[in-house]
Design a protein around this motif. Structure first.
Motif, short mmCIF file in Angstrom:
data_model
loop_
_atom_site.label_atom_id
_atom_site.label_comp_id
_atom_site.label_asym_id
_atom_site.label_seq_id
_atom_site.Cartn_x
_atom_site.Cartn_y
_atom_site.Cartn_z
N GLN A 141 -3.00 4.86 5.58
CA GLN A 141 -4.13 4.52 4.72
C GLN A 141 -5.06 5.71 4.63
N ARG B 13 -2.41 3.19 -6.57
CA ARG B 13 -2.96 2.11 -5.75
C ARG B 13 -3.80 1.16 -6.58
N GLN C 284 -3.80 7.55 -5.55
CA GLN C 284 -4.97 6.69 -5.77
C GLN C 284 -4.84 5.94 -7.09
N LEU D 220 -3.03 -2.74 -5.85
CA LEU D 220 -3.92 -3.37 -4.89
C LEU D 220 -5.07 -4.07 -5.59
N PRO E 179 2.76 2.68 -3.71
CA PRO E 179 2.08 3.62 -4.61
C PRO E 179 2.14 5.06 -4.11
N TYR F 193 0.83 -1.20 0.00
CA TYR F 193 0.00 0.00 0.00
C TYR F 193 0.87 1.25 0.00
N TRP G 284 -11.84 2.99 -7.56
CA TRP G 284 -10.57 3.67 -7.87
C TRP G 284 -10.80 5.00 -8.59
#
Length: 272
Positions: free
Chosen positions: A198, A223, A220, A227, A69, A66, A240
């Protein structure tokens, strides 16, 4: 009758651009402080936080997966907005910009050189961080169409931050004041944009502030590459929002360009 002296012709524009880009790259890599701040700091942060925050965020995903990114986005911010604003403010203060503006060199060559330098250092920091994440923390590289998402997020993010860096440089009186002004803002954005924590754990009002700026959207977008889709439910919109990521970063490119045109100065205030 005396013959009229002809002005020496300038080299082709492409050659001028290449020469200026080469100068910018050499100057950057000769400045140890800039290299360390722009390239080494994100790597150090990845190594330190990756070693300390060793826990599972859910679905068997380690925090490092996490965190990578976010640090990729922060690395782009550092080599573009921060470095650009500080270097241009310094060159304005020491008279470099005034000197360049008085030469036959097209002024566009200066900006082309800066953009090439940012692109080169962006590629360098992304490659370094990807390798560190893969070798030391086992975070896999993007695959398939994820590479396309990775590429456009990086390109749009770097473009937006570069233009903002050029515009912000005019707010500072000196290079030193630019560093003092930009660095704290960048650090705050990193803390509220889902780089070190987070994003879902950040207070709602901070999320709202972060959503105004490019860093949150870059993080974002990255990610979404690293993820699983199940974790998209932790995002504020429950997805997303890649379409919105592209729109926001694109709008910042336009806004940054307009601000550059309106605010850029070749000399310090009071010396124009």
């Amino acid at each position: 009758m005396t013959a009229v002296q002809q002005q020496p012709s300038l080299p082709p524009l492409g050659a001028v651009y290449r020469t200026r880009a080469g100068v910018e790259l050499k100057e950057f890599f000769r400045q140890r402080e800039s290299v360390v701040f722009s390239l080494a700091l994100p790597v150090i942060l990845l190594v330190v936080f990756g070693a300390v925050l060793d826990y599972d965020i859910g679905l068997g995903i380690p925090f490092t997966q996490y965190f990578l990114p976010g640090i990729l986005a922060a690395g782009i911010l550092g080599v573009s907005l921060q470095n650009m604003a500080i270097s241009i403010a310094t060159e304005r203060s020491d008279g470099t910009l005034k000197h360049l503006a008085g030469t036959p060199m097209p002024r566009s060559a200066y900006f082309v050189g800066k953009v090439v330098q940012v692109l080169a250092t962006t590629v360098a920091i992304l490659v370094i961080l990807l390798l560190v994440g893969r070798v030391f923390y086992g975070v896999g590289l993007p695959s398939g169409t994820d590479w396309l998402t990775f590429a456009w997020v990086a390109l749009l993010g770097a473009a937006a931050c570069t233009l903002l860096g050029i515009a912000v440089s005019s707010l500072a009186r000196t290079g030193r004041s630019a560093s003092a002004m930009i660095t704290p803002i960048a650090l705050v954005l990193q803390f509220i944009s889902g780089v070190f924590f987070q994003f879902s754990q950040i207070p709602t009002w901070m999320q709202t502030v972060a959503s105004v700026f490019p860093l949150k959207w870059m993080a974002q977008g990255f990610r979404s590459v690293y993820l699983p889709d199940a974790l998209a439910a932790d995002e504020p919109a429950g997805s997303w929002e890649l379409g919105r990521v592209a729109i926001v970063l694109g709008l910042w490119c336009v806004a940054g360009l307009v601000l550059c045109v309106l605010t850029f100065r070749w000399q310090d205030r009071g010396t124009d």
